[in-house]
Write an enzyme that holds these catalytic residues in place. Structure first.
Site, mmCIF file in Angstrom:
data_model
loop_
_atom_site.group_PDB
_atom_site.id
_atom_site.type_symbol
_atom_site.label_atom_id
_atom_site.label_comp_id
_atom_site.label_asym_id
_atom_site.label_seq_id
_atom_site.Cartn_x
_atom_site.Cartn_y
_atom_site.Cartn_z
ATOM 1 N N CYS B 146 0.868 -1.095 0.108
ATOM 2 C CA CYS B 146 -0.276 -0.027 -0.147
ATOM 3 C C CYS B 146 0.940 1.314 -0.138
ATOM 4 O O CYS B 146 0.760 2.434 -0.556
ATOM 5 C CB CYS B 146 -1.116 0.052 1.329
ATOM 6 S SG CYS B 146 -0.461 -0.528 2.812
ATOM 7 N N HIS B 238 -2.099 6.982 3.114
ATOM 8 C CA HIS B 238 -0.532 7.504 3.740
ATOM 9 C C HIS B 238 -0.382 8.611 2.944
ATOM 10 O O HIS B 238 0.276 8.732 1.895
ATOM 11 C CB HIS B 238 0.168 6.409 2.947
ATOM 12 C CG HIS B 238 -0.119 4.240 4.073
ATOM 13 N ND1 HIS B 238 -1.128 4.157 4.628
ATOM 14 C CD2 HIS B 238 0.015 3.491 3.563
ATOM 15 C CE1 HIS B 238 -1.040 3.387 4.980
ATOM 16 N NE2 HIS B 238 -0.278 2.571 4.235
#
Lengths: 345, 345, 345, 345
Positions: B146, B238
């Protein structure tokens, strides 16, 4: 007991000064100065107290004075906002006060010590040049920006290895923004990857702090620093991801030993606010963490962990410090303690 | 409509697959596979649904099957935990299924495409070598970690400038740890500067993704990456502080133009999950931010901001992407959409 | 020094016991018991320490023993999970140990004291009946649920006004759920309006605590309680919105005076863990708050504020207490201190 | 398309109006009014946009006008701060505008409708009396406080059971405080058990809303309400713990049926902003939750759960609604939609 005053007493840094000085063995808060809005009021009416530690009763009832020299004690801690600190601090210094300031206004002035007592106590020598240059009867001594202190302390023991380069990304606590500071709408469950003018300070201040006293001036340390500063939803504690390049690459064990064994004049002199071990290296893989490490030794210790080789520089690691204690009020108080032992107060 | 199955359907990634595939124009979820504990139960009884988007009614009542090939459709998305994904995915591939996997197990296998459709669609050519090497009737295609997706997409348009070095510090959301994932006691108001084995992935996966297809293998891109990965109290998204070194340093305008104009095969083909503009550069000084930017184009866009010169490399910037959409379920679905147009399904 | 053991030493409550007993003037931790998985290991290897206060060095190296009577000291604190506390605590009591337990298993047993030393110290008299009923050579004494303690302390001084009814909504901290406890995905930026079986405890336990000793049994207090318990993203501190109906409605001043002047046997005896003032009423309009008030007197004080008339009952107010100190480990230690002065240990 | 103006366009409620009206099938934002500081600037320069949904391009470039009648459209939504809303809204109404206001200033005026279209659409009849009493050529219609809407909607279907008493404790999101609103230092990991003047509104407004139109006035509903309002670190969504006393106690099934089957004129008329089912009862034991339920039907649904018998009243339950959509901008827009179908615009 040495009487002290607090400039900007009603703000967040002012309140932290009051909290840190409660029960101090040498200093007793005798005078509170603040802006016009607060003057003439009892402190408890002028300021909404925002710390978990209770406001001492004698402070709560003390009348707030104008932020002007006059009946203030010789030693004055300044937590003034930088928008007003420039003029007021100069006025106090001119009038004979020793101003131990947390504000950024004079940090980079050539004759103003930017002090971390464990790192560059000899920079106090600048005060002679300051006196000559300004004609002030008093003086101004500053402590670094709250992120700079943590970084500069982590870097200081690495100078022996030929410190060349430092790349740092900070994850900074909300208390660093003062009060009201960051609106909760902006930061709850969020990251703000920007703090106004912070990166400049982190890139420039350590070069002065780590620099060498050369007669009446500081020769900046040649380290090149690149900083990205971000805000995270943490109450207290600035965390930093750091990579360093070194001329003489030591072993990891030597790096850790350099941090753990680092001591300075405050430890030697046993200054009241000095932590026994200024830098603590934690070996657990997931430390330091703000919630678990920030209050070690009353918030005066810098905690380091996660030392690994860096594929691009020599080493990378994570550092953490308490931004309103080691990075603000505690820093200034330790400065004053050092100055007291040097006969400057 | 093409029937699809979901391996690991009851977990967080599995649920995200279900949510992302609701109303998909090509794929319809026809089969749910999970561990023994869930088999034979209706999905709603086997899984505690943890997303704000409601679980579709037809999924809620579907019976969960064993995670073994048999009556599953040809195309299977895998959100299996890496502790079991190795064997199960291989069994499905051997039995003729096309496994589009989010698990890390096969990402770095030389004949397994590690795919970002905008970046390296030609890596699908590896499937011939995969077939030869494994004898599988089916195949396995993977999407990156990710964090890697976000970083690799930000770096892809910089290859033209001679990308040499990348130093990244991530601030990762809690959803990246799955469920139950990070205990609230550990992360509320805190930073955890460590995510197990994450830095290895971020340092290695982009080299394969950005690499060149050379016959039946990938020649890794020569970029050297140094990563520090941290966890912050953010739900989704993120954030990354990135510094890059480039052989042929462009102007900042050219950097921004390279990002904003970046398009790939998914845009050309108009794939259903493809964002119109895969990378968006924001000019505001304090962007990107998870809360404000993570859901752009249904979470499939990478947002970049804060481009500045880096005193140590050439440039630094901040990148952000949705870790469970662009970084997991959405990534795999876009992979499958590309494969469908290439005649692989 | 009196040696003590800790059952369930590796869990969150066990760790809190260890932290609260460090530097205790009477008790010294001499024995650690935990489940099979931890036995024979040094404590630091068996338990991931999760508190900011450091684990004492002598505890860190102590070997964890089986959770069975044998070489444990006479006094044993229990932080066992309720799934196993029933059998183990009974075995210890049967073998002659005095078990001071934080578990819920025996709280509502007719011959087991459910003790708050300031409120119902006389309930220790039940131990004679307990001995007769069970034949145990030792005994079990319990402290209330973490929410109950706070509520029962706030209500105790109101018994004089004819306490009839109590309606309470709690906002409970995540530490109340132990470790790993509440997943961050569920609670970050959220409210969970449900805590399993908590409302039953809050509605029933105070009736026993506030009840009168009648020979060898407790006559429950007749107050009727209605509770709604919720979880909020707070680290420590259960906050409660409370409405009370009273037979003899006092003035607000009398209510506040009843709280502020409330003292009990622990204060009279000067027990080491006893706060000087068990209940503190704050007059500021926006108090109590977990962040500001929870650690008063080392977490042993209950803070109350916002007393107003209630349009439906007589008064409403807000109460707050530290759920893992006053509501768990500190509560049990205060129980043991009281028992020591009563000659029970 | 009906042109509309927005008063207080640069504030948080103003921005929410703009976001909710983007793509509205009937209304198009044609005019933006704000304080002197913003006048003459393009909206994007006058306001820092704070919502994740992007500001529409045509709004971003629109010039902000003075907050005075003149060239504003007939229909004006007001998100003005209550410190200035009184005078400005009256001036607009006097000048012939229909002011649909979210401000509290005129809510309790006898001839001003305090409207929830599903609950009391007939209160629009008050406008004749308003015209007579004020001489205004236009009019003012208000929506309730953000907590009141949620509570009043949950109570409306219970009137048939003889609603007598309501005791409510709210857990309110930070967005309810506007921007900059609650400082993060005050609320991160904390509860603030006080919201200035909020409890008064929650205790009084529902009585008017649930009241009966009696000619040219409203006869308040006789329900007695006791409210405690608290702030919790949640972004959007006010959660409420509610107890109700009823003259004619129904079964729990009848309560749930009353909520689930509740419909009003907006549903009958198919108003664009009306949710298909205004109140949804969830049967899971731990719902409603802000993170999971607040955005149902674009934030216009009230979600209820946890219906249990109350030992002190008849029933207790938990209700939740989106405070800036159903509790502010969406509420006002639904009001305007209803007024349009009634020929009032």
């Amino acid at each position: 007991m040495i009487p002290v005053g607090i400039l900007g007493a009603t703000g967040m840094v002012g309140q932290q000064f009051i909290a840190c000085l409660a029960n101090h063995p040498w200093f007793t808060v005798d005078w509170l100065g603040a802006s016009e809005r607060s003057q003439g009021k009892a402190f408890r009416d002028a300021a909404a107290w925002r710390l978990a530690a209770a406001c001492p009763d004698d402070i709560a009832t003390k009348i707030v004075e104008p932020a002007a020299p006059g009946n203030a004690p010789k030693l004055v801690f300044s937590g003034l906002d930088s928008s007003v600190a420039g003029e007021i601090e100069a006025a106090f210094a001119a009038a004979g006060h020793v101003v131990v300031s947390n504000s950024r206004n004079y940090r980079m002035e050539p004759t103003v010590p930017l002090l971390i007592p464990e790192v560059n106590p000899d920079h106090l020598e600048l005060l002679k040049a300051q006196s000559a240059a300004t004609g002030w009867k008093g003086s101004i001594v500053t402590n670094p920006n709250c992120s700079t202190v943590v970084l500069a302390m982590a870097l200081a023991p690495l100078r022996q290895f030929g410190l060349k380069t430092t790349l740092v990304t900070t994850l900074q606590a909300i208390s660093g923004a003062g009060y009201p500071g960051v609106p909760s709408w902006d930061i709850l469950g969020n990251v703000i990857p920007y703090i106004g003018s912070e990166e400049d300070k982190v890139e420039s201040e350590p070069r002065k702090i780590l620099g060498a006293l050369a007669g009446d001036r500081i020769e900046n340390h040649p380290v090149t620093i690149s900083a990205t500063t971000t805000r995270v939803p943490v109450q207290n504690g600035h965390t930093m991801s750091v990579s360093v390049g070194l001329e003489h690459r030591p072993t990891a064990e030597a790096m850790i030993a350099a941090w753990n064994s680092f001591r300075g004049l405050p430890q030697e002199l046993g200054l009241p606010t000095a932590p026994a071990q200024p830098i603590v290296y934690r070996t657990e893989p997931n430390r330091p963490q703000p919630l678990l490490d920030v209050n070690r030794d009353n918030g005066m210790t810098v905690t380091i962990g996660r030392l690994r080789e860096c594929p691009l520089f020599d080493y990378k690691f994570v550092a953490l410090g308490h931004n309103t204690i080691r990075g603000a009020a505690g820093a200034a108080i330790l400065n004053a303690e050092l100055m007291h032992t040097r006969g400057i107060l």
